[in-house]
Motif scaffolding. Structure first.
Motif, PDB file in Angstrom:
ATOM      1  N   LEU A   1     -27.372 -19.515  12.820  1.00 26.52           N
ATOM      2  CA  LEU A   1     -26.648 -20.647  12.996  1.00 26.52           C
ATOM      3  C   LEU A   1     -26.016 -21.274  11.731  1.00 26.52           C
ATOM      4  N   HIS A   2     -24.573 -21.303  11.749  1.00 26.37           N
ATOM      5  CA  HIS A   2     -24.019 -21.928  10.571  1.00 26.37           C
ATOM      6  C   HIS A   2     -22.546 -22.329  11.220  1.00 26.37           C
ATOM      7  N   THR A   3     -22.521 -23.569  11.475  1.00 32.40           N
ATOM      8  CA  THR A   3     -21.525 -23.936  12.015  1.00 32.40           C
ATOM      9  C   THR A   3     -21.083 -25.567  11.733  1.00 32.40           C
ATOM     10  N   GLY A   4     -19.930 -25.933  12.004  1.00 30.02           N
ATOM     11  CA  GLY A   4     -19.636 -27.428  11.591  1.00 30.02           C
ATOM     12  C   GLY A   4     -18.743 -27.902  12.341  1.00 30.02           C
TER      13      GLY A   4
ATOM     14  N   ASP B   1     -12.196 -30.454  22.347  1.00 27.24           N
ATOM     15  CA  ASP B   1     -12.247 -30.499  20.898  1.00 27.24           C
ATOM     16  C   ASP B   1     -13.737 -30.951  20.429  1.00 27.24           C
ATOM     17  N   LEU B   2     -14.565 -31.380  21.112  1.00 30.47           N
ATOM     18  CA  LEU B   2     -15.839 -31.634  20.674  1.00 30.47           C
ATOM     19  C   LEU B   2     -16.989 -30.268  20.945  1.00 30.47           C
ATOM     20  N   PHE B   3     -16.265 -29.226  21.241  1.00 31.53           N
ATOM     21  CA  PHE B   3     -17.162 -28.036  21.385  1.00 31.53           C
ATOM     22  C   PHE B   3     -16.379 -26.860  20.746  1.00 31.53           C
ATOM     23  N   PHE B   4     -15.182 -26.893  20.363  1.00 33.53           N
ATOM     24  CA  PHE B   4     -14.351 -25.738  19.849  1.00 33.53           C
ATOM     25  C   PHE B   4     -14.999 -25.254  18.424  1.00 33.53           C
ATOM     26  N   SER B   5     -14.987 -26.129  17.610  1.00 38.75           N
ATOM     27  CA  SER B   5     -15.171 -25.869  16.131  1.00 38.75           C
ATOM     28  C   SER B   5     -16.575 -25.350  16.033  1.00 38.75           C
ATOM     29  N   LEU B   6     -17.591 -26.200  16.926  1.00 42.66           N
ATOM     30  CA  LEU B   6     -18.970 -25.909  16.747  1.00 42.66           C
ATOM     31  C   LEU B   6     -19.272 -24.524  17.669  1.00 42.66           C
ATOM     32  N   TRP B   7     -18.849 -24.289  18.508  1.00 44.24           N
ATOM     33  CA  TRP B   7     -18.973 -22.854  19.099  1.00 44.24           C
ATOM     34  C   TRP B   7     -18.313 -21.769  18.384  1.00 44.24           C
ATOM     35  N   ARG B   8     -17.459 -21.878  17.509  1.00 40.90           N
ATOM     36  CA  ARG B   8     -17.403 -20.776  16.645  1.00 40.90           C
ATOM     37  C   ARG B   8     -18.226 -20.199  15.743  1.00 40.90           C
ATOM     38  N   ASN B   9     -19.492 -21.068  15.380  1.00 40.85           N
ATOM     39  CA  ASN B   9     -20.424 -20.797  14.805  1.00 40.85           C
ATOM     40  C   ASN B   9     -20.271 -20.420  13.196  1.00 40.85           C
ATOM     41  N   GLN B  10     -18.738 -21.072  12.926  1.00 43.05           N
ATOM     42  CA  GLN B  10     -18.484 -20.807  11.425  1.00 43.05           C
ATOM     43  C   GLN B  10     -18.086 -22.237  10.927  1.00 43.05           C
ATOM     44  N   TYR B  11     -18.185 -22.385   9.602  1.00 44.58           N
ATOM     45  CA  TYR B  11     -18.058 -23.551   8.849  1.00 44.58           C
ATOM     46  C   TYR B  11     -16.374 -23.582   8.658  1.00 44.58           C
TER      47      TYR B  11
ATOM     48  N   ALA C   1     -23.003 -29.804  22.702  1.00 43.21           N
ATOM     49  CA  ALA C   1     -22.295 -28.646  22.127  1.00 43.21           C
ATOM     50  C   ALA C   1     -23.282 -27.801  21.252  1.00 43.21           C
ATOM     51  N   ILE C   2     -23.959 -28.441  20.547  1.00 42.17           N
ATOM     52  CA  ILE C   2     -24.698 -27.926  19.469  1.00 42.17           C
ATOM     53  C   ILE C   2     -26.264 -27.301  20.260  1.00 42.17           C
ATOM     54  N   VAL C   3     -26.639 -28.043  21.142  1.00 41.85           N
ATOM     55  CA  VAL C   3     -27.878 -27.642  21.638  1.00 41.85           C
ATOM     56  C   VAL C   3     -27.666 -26.662  22.475  1.00 41.85           C
ATOM     57  N   ARG C   4     -26.484 -26.310  23.029  1.00 45.83           N
ATOM     58  CA  ARG C   4     -26.249 -25.049  23.950  1.00 45.83           C
ATOM     59  C   ARG C   4     -26.082 -24.005  22.789  1.00 45.83           C
ATOM     60  N   ILE C   5     -25.266 -24.035  21.803  1.00 45.58           N
ATOM     61  CA  ILE C   5     -25.255 -22.935  21.079  1.00 45.58           C
ATOM     62  C   ILE C   5     -26.400 -22.597  20.367  1.00 45.58           C
ATOM     63  N   THR C   6     -27.328 -23.538  20.001  1.00 39.75           N
ATOM     64  CA  THR C   6     -28.680 -23.429  19.356  1.00 39.75           C
ATOM     65  C   THR C   6     -29.705 -22.536  20.369  1.00 39.75           C
ATOM     66  N   THR C   7     -29.438 -23.019  21.793  1.00 42.02           N
ATOM     67  CA  THR C   7     -30.030 -22.251  22.783  1.00 42.02           C
ATOM     68  C   THR C   7     -29.901 -20.894  22.912  1.00 42.02           C
ATOM     69  N   VAL C   8     -28.532 -20.651  22.982  1.00 43.90           N
ATOM     70  CA  VAL C   8     -27.955 -19.385  23.183  1.00 43.90           C
ATOM     71  C   VAL C   8     -28.563 -18.395  22.097  1.00 43.90           C
ATOM     72  N   LEU C   9     -28.272 -18.782  20.704  1.00 44.58           N
ATOM     73  CA  LEU C   9     -28.576 -18.074  19.455  1.00 44.58           C
ATOM     74  C   LEU C   9     -29.899 -17.751  19.232  1.00 44.58           C
ATOM     75  N   SER C  10     -30.700 -18.771  19.868  1.00 44.07           N
ATOM     76  CA  SER C  10     -32.272 -18.565  19.560  1.00 44.07           C
ATOM     77  C   SER C  10     -33.000 -17.760  20.756  1.00 44.07           C
TER      78      SER C  10
ATOM     79  N   SER D   1     -23.417 -12.754  22.899  1.00 47.37           N
ATOM     80  CA  SER D   1     -22.560 -11.756  22.314  1.00 47.37           C
ATOM     81  C   SER D   1     -21.160 -12.568  22.120  1.00 47.37           C
ATOM     82  N   ASP D   2     -20.937 -13.842  23.007  1.00 44.87           N
ATOM     83  CA  ASP D   2     -20.026 -14.351  22.795  1.00 44.87           C
ATOM     84  C   ASP D   2     -19.832 -15.338  21.546  1.00 44.87           C
ATOM     85  N   PHE D   3     -20.550 -15.164  20.793  1.00 46.33           N
ATOM     86  CA  PHE D   3     -20.996 -16.188  19.712  1.00 46.33           C
ATOM     87  C   PHE D   3     -21.132 -15.302  18.343  1.00 46.33           C
TER      88      PHE D   3
END
Length: 623
Positions: A307-310, A346-356, A390-399, A415-417
């Motif tokens: 995880l490395h997102t912002g 907008d509250l999901f897009f930048s976080l789900w890119r998993n990039q700063y 948004a951040i809980v979902r991406i953390t759940t998927v990545l973990s 694989s989508d992240f």
């Protein structure tokens, strides 16, 4: 409370010796005594406290009333307190000091975050990029591939989201048409009550171009030389909110989109584009300094799960590859987000890119924002609720947790992240702000904020609290909102010597600040024969005079050391007859040789205190 403002807390307690003071002391004494009583006497104690509270409240009220009387009334009553009491005077002084501080911070907050000279600057500003960089003979037949394959100058589709502010959208379009890299403009009208036609935007743009010519600007505008970018308007049958930005970008003719709302004007568009073409696969955005400081606490890192997102707002101006938008739509399709969540994409897009995100911090020009979503009373509760989701979902998927029945995403969604951090890594990103004249970018490797990896985001569901995450960042050596408002990055290059960037940290050997120009210096028409740097701190002037090297570069990778005559003046250090040498190749060139696009001012030794830069002049160009 607005960002950048200090919270003014009420004064507590009563003047020593007053009846209110004695009443407060008595109440505290009884509370402590009650803790020692047996349970059988609890009811009696409570009744006693209530009776005593009524009495003391009445006495305190009388005391306050007596204090508020006129001096003559105090004398008649035999009291020596009243408004002449020294501590009452001190409280009044403190209150006035706090009011003055609050007023000052409002001024600094407005000064650092917004521009009030839109009418003066906005109408005359045009792009430094020549239209010829974006036009070829095949442009008409093959618009999506009109530039040579090895050109770094990328054509862009602008996506404008409009909502009940048609005049704002017209102003934005007229501004964007001054920039030749904007080759197509798509406008999504989210207001089903109003139908907008593309022809409504043509007259405003032509008027803007006419104003430029009437101001005596001899430069031919980008539109006149390159032809108007095409405009397409989509009138929606319902308000799709943020989601329409991404569906509209997916329809773009070109491979990259510039997204903006209709309630801002970005006067640093050349600077933002320059940063974008250096990182065309990244999300590159603009925001005001106060929001930048807030967003630095909305970065989430956990190396264990990749995880490395912002988070970053997009509405003030953002460049992105269309491929990232397609991937986001795929992520949305694999989720079980309900309609209200999808609408606020907008509250999901930048976080789900998993990039700063790459973010420029600088002043912006607000337009009419009376109908903005952010004006809702519950705005911040909605923001935090959706960001948490948004951040809980991406953390759940990545973990790898929860990828079974009831999962927030479909099986295989990992694989989508992205799991690898994109380059340049966050620690290697040094561009901080744009210059006020939009001809350069301010760079420094001295980051006043803690790095994202200094706070770890937990993968445990019960520990996922964004407010607590913010608090962990701010518990580190984190600059206050007041400091950010008064010493933000762009104050070094805002053409105002009364405002200054403060580095916050002392500089080590090899640390630097510097400039990246949007085009090579001679292409900008700059007569480069000297450099001058201003500061109000004598310690900084001493560093500039004796503890600093000037370096120059064509590409930002290979650097040449420069030499020149140094002169200390009142409030500045001036370098004249500057020449640069590539030590490895023994090649000497003058600073004004075509091709120089980067300048760096590097420390030759450790600096014991932070530095302050109030302005920079390169040749005849004050930055």
């Amino acid at each position: 409370m607005p960002l950048g403002h200090s919270e003014i807390l009420p004064l507590h307690g009563h003047p020593a010796g007053s009846l209110g003071h004695y009443a407060h002391t008595a109440r505290s004494y009884i509370r402590n005594l009650a803790r020692r009583l047996s349970p059988s006497r609890a009811i009696l104690v409570i009744l006693s406290i209530l009776a005593f509270y009524v009495l003391t409240t009445s006495l305190a009220h009388d005391d306050n009333g007596m204090d508020s009387r006129s001096p003559s009334s105090s004398k008649n009553s035999g009291s020596s307190k009243g408004n002449n009491h020294p501590e009452s005077q001190m409280s009044l002084k403190e209150r006035k000091l706090r009011e003055e501080h609050e007023r000052m911070m409002i001024e600094w907050d407005s000064r650092s975050n917004y521009r009030t000279d839109l009418a003066e600057v906005g109408t005359s500003r045009i792009s430094s990029y020549p239209a010829s960089l974006f036009t070829t003979s095949s442009d008409r037949d093959h618009p999506a591939s009109s530039l040579s394959s090895n050109s770094k100058y990328i054509p862009v589709t602008a996506v404008i989201l409009s909502w009940k502010r048609k005049e704002g959208a017209k102003t934005v379009v007229a501004h964007l048409r001054k920039y030749p890299f904007i080759k197509e403009i798509l406008i999504w009208n989210n207001n089903p009550e109003v139908v907008i036609a593309a022809s409504e935007f043509t007259d405003r743009a032509k008027d803007s171009d006419s104003n430029n010519n009437n101001n005596g600007n001899a430069t031919v505008s980008a539109e006149a030389a390159n032809g108007w970018p095409s405009i397409i308007v989509f009138n929606s049958v319902a308000n799709l909110h943020d989601f329409s930005k991404y569906t509209t970008c997916s329809l773009a003719k070109y491979d990259h989109c510039y997204i903006q709302d209709d309630d801002w004007i970005n006067l640093s568009l050349d600077s933002l584009y320059t940063l974008f073409i250096d990182h065309p696969n990244s999300l590159v955005t603009s925001t005001i300094p106060a929001m930048y400081a807030q967003q630095r606490t909305w970065m989430f890192q956990n190396a264990q799960v990749g995880l490395h997102t912002g988070f970053s707002w997009l509405g003030a101006g953002s460049f992105m590859p269309k491929s990232a938008v397609f991937n986001f739509l795929l992520q949305l399709g694999g989720s079980n987000l309900w309609k209200e969540r999808v609408q606020l994409s907008d509250l999901f897009f930048s976080l789900w890119r998993n990039q700063y995100p790459i973010v420029l911090s600088h002043a912006l020009a607000p337009l009419d924002q009376s109908s903005s979503w952010s004006g809702r009373i519950d705005q911040w509760s909605v923001v935090y609720e959706h960001m948490t989701d948004a951040i809980v979902r991406i953390t759940t998927v990545l973990s790898g947790l929860g990828l079974v029945n009831g999962s927030p995403h479909r099986v295989g969604a990992k694989s989508d992240f992205e799991t690898e951090e994109e380059t340049p890594l966050f620690k290697d990103r040094h561009t901080r702000s744009s210059c006020a004249n939009d001809k350069c970018l301010f760079q420094t490797n001295v980051d006043m904020f803690p790095a994202p990896d200094q706070v770890k985001w937990s993968v445990e569901p019960h520990s996922r609290d964004i407010h607590a995450h913010e608090a962990r960042f701010k518990a580190l050596d984190y600059p206050s909102p007041e400091f950010v408002a008064m010493h933000t990055y762009h104050y070094s290059v805002d053409q105002d010597l009364s405002t200054c960037w403060h580095s916050y940290h002392a500089l080590a050997r090899g640390d630097f600040f510097g400039l990246q120009f949007v085009l090579p210096l001679l292409d900008l028409g700059a007569n480069v024969n000297s450099i001058e740097i201003w500061s109000t701190l004598d310690s900084t002037l001493q560093v500039l005079e004796s503890n600093m090297l000037i370096k120059a570069s064509v590409d930002g990778d290979e650097w040449m050391t420069c030499r020149g005559q140094v002169e200390r003046t009142q409030g500045s250090v001036r370098f004249t007859d500057v020449s640069c040498t590539d030590v490895g190749k023994n090649v000497g060139i003058q600073l004004d040789t075509r091709g120089i696009q980067y300048l760096r001012f590097e420390m030759t030794d450790k600096v014991t205190s932070p530095i302050e830069i109030c302005g920079i002049r390169v040749g005849d160009m004050l930055l």
